[in-house]
Write a protein that holds these residues in place. Structure first.
Motif, PDB file in Angstrom:
ATOM      1  N   SER A 174     -31.816  -0.198 -31.389  1.00 31.14           N
ATOM      2  CA  SER A 174     -32.947  -0.318 -31.236  1.00 31.14           C
ATOM      3  C   SER A 174     -33.882   0.775 -32.038  1.00 31.14           C
ATOM      4  N   MET A 175     -33.593   1.983 -32.015  1.00 31.37           N
ATOM      5  CA  MET A 175     -34.345   3.008 -32.595  1.00 31.37           C
ATOM      6  C   MET A 175     -34.300   3.120 -34.056  1.00 31.37           C
ATOM      7  N   ILE A 176     -33.627   2.299 -34.632  1.00 28.98           N
ATOM      8  CA  ILE A 176     -33.798   2.144 -36.270  1.00 28.98           C
ATOM      9  C   ILE A 176     -34.320   0.902 -36.657  1.00 28.98           C
ATOM     10  N   GLN A 177     -34.710   0.128 -35.571  1.00 31.60           N
ATOM     11  CA  GLN A 177     -35.378  -1.346 -35.758  1.00 31.60           C
ATOM     12  C   GLN A 177     -36.799  -1.398 -35.639  1.00 31.60           C
ATOM     13  N   TYR A 178     -37.459  -0.421 -34.891  1.00 30.16           N
ATOM     14  CA  TYR A 178     -38.931  -0.165 -34.732  1.00 30.16           C
ATOM     15  C   TYR A 178     -39.398   1.099 -34.996  1.00 30.16           C
ATOM     16  N   PRO A 179     -40.554   1.064 -35.553  1.00 31.96           N
ATOM     17  CA  PRO A 179     -41.135   2.415 -36.172  1.00 31.96           C
ATOM     18  C   PRO A 179     -41.767   3.416 -35.032  1.00 31.96           C
ATOM     19  N   ASN A 180     -41.621   3.024 -33.784  1.00 30.35           N
ATOM     20  CA  ASN A 180     -42.329   3.875 -32.994  1.00 30.35           C
ATOM     21  C   ASN A 180     -41.354   4.946 -32.391  1.00 30.35           C
ATOM     22  N   ASP A 181     -39.985   5.134 -32.671  1.00 31.79           N
ATOM     23  CA  ASP A 181     -39.089   6.128 -32.148  1.00 31.79           C
ATOM     24  C   ASP A 181     -39.201   7.210 -33.463  1.00 31.79           C
ATOM     25  N   MET A 182     -39.610   8.211 -32.857  1.00 35.57           N
ATOM     26  CA  MET A 182     -39.763   9.461 -33.896  1.00 35.57           C
ATOM     27  C   MET A 182     -38.954  10.481 -33.972  1.00 35.57           C
ATOM     28  N   LEU A 183     -38.447  11.036 -35.213  1.00 30.03           N
ATOM     29  CA  LEU A 183     -37.684  12.415 -35.068  1.00 30.03           C
ATOM     30  C   LEU A 183     -38.823  13.526 -35.320  1.00 30.03           C
ATOM     31  N   VAL A 184     -38.770  14.314 -34.350  1.00 28.88           N
ATOM     32  CA  VAL A 184     -39.755  15.524 -34.319  1.00 28.88           C
ATOM     33  C   VAL A 184     -38.889  16.864 -34.287  1.00 28.88           C
ATOM     34  N   ILE A 185     -39.481  17.537 -35.422  1.00 30.20           N
ATOM     35  CA  ILE A 185     -38.592  18.849 -35.708  1.00 30.20           C
ATOM     36  C   ILE A 185     -40.092  19.894 -35.716  1.00 30.20           C
ATOM     37  N   LYS A 186     -40.028  20.810 -34.612  1.00 32.42           N
ATOM     38  CA  LYS A 186     -41.133  21.847 -34.405  1.00 32.42           C
ATOM     39  C   LYS A 186     -40.433  23.143 -35.029  1.00 32.42           C
ATOM     40  N   LEU A 187     -41.357  23.992 -35.375  1.00 32.36           N
ATOM     41  CA  LEU A 187     -40.960  25.227 -35.901  1.00 32.36           C
ATOM     42  C   LEU A 187     -41.615  26.421 -35.065  1.00 32.36           C
ATOM     43  N   TYR A 188     -40.832  27.307 -34.730  1.00 40.31           N
ATOM     44  CA  TYR A 188     -41.545  28.338 -33.711  1.00 40.31           C
ATOM     45  C   TYR A 188     -41.067  29.510 -34.267  1.00 40.31           C
ATOM     46  N   CYS A 189     -41.889  30.528 -34.108  1.00 36.14           N
ATOM     47  CA  CYS A 189     -41.560  32.223 -34.399  1.00 36.14           C
ATOM     48  C   CYS A 189     -41.378  32.672 -33.130  1.00 36.14           C
ATOM     49  N   LYS A 190     -40.215  33.369 -32.773  1.00 34.10           N
ATOM     50  CA  LYS A 190     -39.732  34.139 -31.681  1.00 34.10           C
ATOM     51  C   LYS A 190     -40.392  35.318 -31.321  1.00 34.10           C
ATOM     52  N   ARG A 191     -41.061  35.396 -30.067  1.00 32.00           N
ATOM     53  CA  ARG A 191     -41.748  36.458 -29.726  1.00 32.00           C
ATOM     54  C   ARG A 191     -41.407  36.715 -28.129  1.00 32.00           C
ATOM     55  N   LEU A 251     -43.453  37.509 -26.153  1.00 35.85           N
ATOM     56  CA  LEU A 251     -44.553  37.323 -25.362  1.00 35.85           C
ATOM     57  C   LEU A 251     -44.498  35.606 -25.233  1.00 35.85           C
ATOM     58  N   GLY A 252     -43.535  35.038 -25.895  1.00 39.14           N
ATOM     59  CA  GLY A 252     -43.488  33.454 -25.705  1.00 39.14           C
ATOM     60  C   GLY A 252     -43.501  33.230 -27.369  1.00 39.14           C
ATOM     61  N   ASP A 253     -42.897  32.222 -27.627  1.00 40.42           N
ATOM     62  CA  ASP A 253     -42.842  31.717 -28.998  1.00 40.42           C
ATOM     63  C   ASP A 253     -43.905  31.474 -29.578  1.00 40.42           C
ATOM     64  N   ARG A 254     -44.303  31.368 -30.569  1.00 43.03           N
ATOM     65  CA  ARG A 254     -45.592  31.076 -31.573  1.00 43.03           C
ATOM     66  C   ARG A 254     -45.222  29.773 -32.177  1.00 43.03           C
ATOM     67  N   TYR A 255     -45.996  28.680 -32.059  1.00 46.36           N
ATOM     68  CA  TYR A 255     -46.027  27.648 -32.720  1.00 46.36           C
ATOM     69  C   TYR A 255     -46.422  27.828 -34.225  1.00 46.36           C
ATOM     70  N   ILE A 256     -45.512  27.268 -35.201  1.00 46.46           N
ATOM     71  CA  ILE A 256     -45.854  27.389 -36.647  1.00 46.46           C
ATOM     72  C   ILE A 256     -46.226  25.868 -37.106  1.00 46.46           C
ATOM     73  N   GLY A 257     -45.446  25.043 -36.826  1.00 42.09           N
ATOM     74  CA  GLY A 257     -46.046  23.741 -37.215  1.00 42.09           C
ATOM     75  C   GLY A 257     -44.831  22.646 -36.938  1.00 42.09           C
ATOM     76  N   GLU A 258     -45.091  21.475 -37.467  1.00 42.01           N
ATOM     77  CA  GLU A 258     -43.953  20.378 -37.221  1.00 42.01           C
ATOM     78  C   GLU A 258     -43.881  19.325 -38.530  1.00 42.01           C
ATOM     79  N   VAL A 259     -42.752  18.744 -38.261  1.00 48.30           N
ATOM     80  CA  VAL A 259     -42.338  17.536 -39.180  1.00 48.30           C
ATOM     81  C   VAL A 259     -42.134  16.334 -38.216  1.00 48.30           C
ATOM     82  N   HIS A 260     -42.653  15.176 -38.510  1.00 45.92           N
ATOM     83  CA  HIS A 260     -42.211  14.004 -37.712  1.00 45.92           C
ATOM     84  C   HIS A 260     -42.118  12.879 -38.521  1.00 45.92           C
TER      85      HIS A 260
END
Length: 155
Positions: free
Chosen positions: A66-83, A85-94
């Motif tokens: 069903s995940m490939i039959q309906y457009p609401n299930d997303m692949l999300v790839i988030k990019l982070y810079c390791k630090r 004091l906590g990883d810093r968000y760079i951006g994402e692809v979905h």
């Protein structure tokens, strides 16, 4: 339940925004499918590429048909810079799993994609390159599947 294997290989990113002004950027990616936070997997951290990281790292999932039959299930790839004091968000692809499947289906179920990295509602800086492959549809008994692929199931 009808399921498919889905394999994604994060190849590289290029020209990312430098979110670290004083030290080298060390970038990793976190991948999730659908709205289930338990599906998140991550790449090793690239310690040398800085704004042009390369991973060539594969991840495997078993997804419901069903995940490939309906457009609401997303692949999300988030990019982070390791630090420290906590990883810093760079951006994402979905993108929707349905769109990925429809694009790859005429090519035997696999493709290589380049997506712009987004940050918030605006396009950020950089491009993410990944390849993916959908396996054949299989019918899986839930109990058998839970015992055999508990590590990467989403059905």
């Amino acid at each position: 339940m009808d399921c498919r294997r889905f394999e994604i290989t994060l190849i590289s990113a290029s020209d990312l925004e430098d979110v670290r002004k004083l030290f080298k950027m060390k970038v990793h990616a976190r991948v999730s499918i659908g709205s289930n936070p338990n599906t998140e997997k991550r790449t090793p951290t690239d310690k040398h590429g800085e704004i042009n990281p390369a991973w060539n790292f594969s991840m495997k999932y078993t997804i419901s048909e069903s995940m490939i039959q309906y457009p609401n299930d997303m692949l999300v790839i988030k990019l982070y810079c390791k630090r420290k004091l906590g990883d810093r968000y760079i951006g994402e692809v979905h993108t929707s799993m349905k769109e990925l499947y429809e694009y790859a289906y005429p090519n035997g179920g696999s493709a290589v994609m380049n997506y712009p990295v987004q940050k918030g509602s605006a396009q950020s800086q950089g491009v993410l390159r990944f390849s993916y492959r959908f396996g054949e549809k299989v019918t899986v008994d839930k109990l058998v599947m839970a015992e055999s692929v508990a590590g990467w199931s989403m059905c």
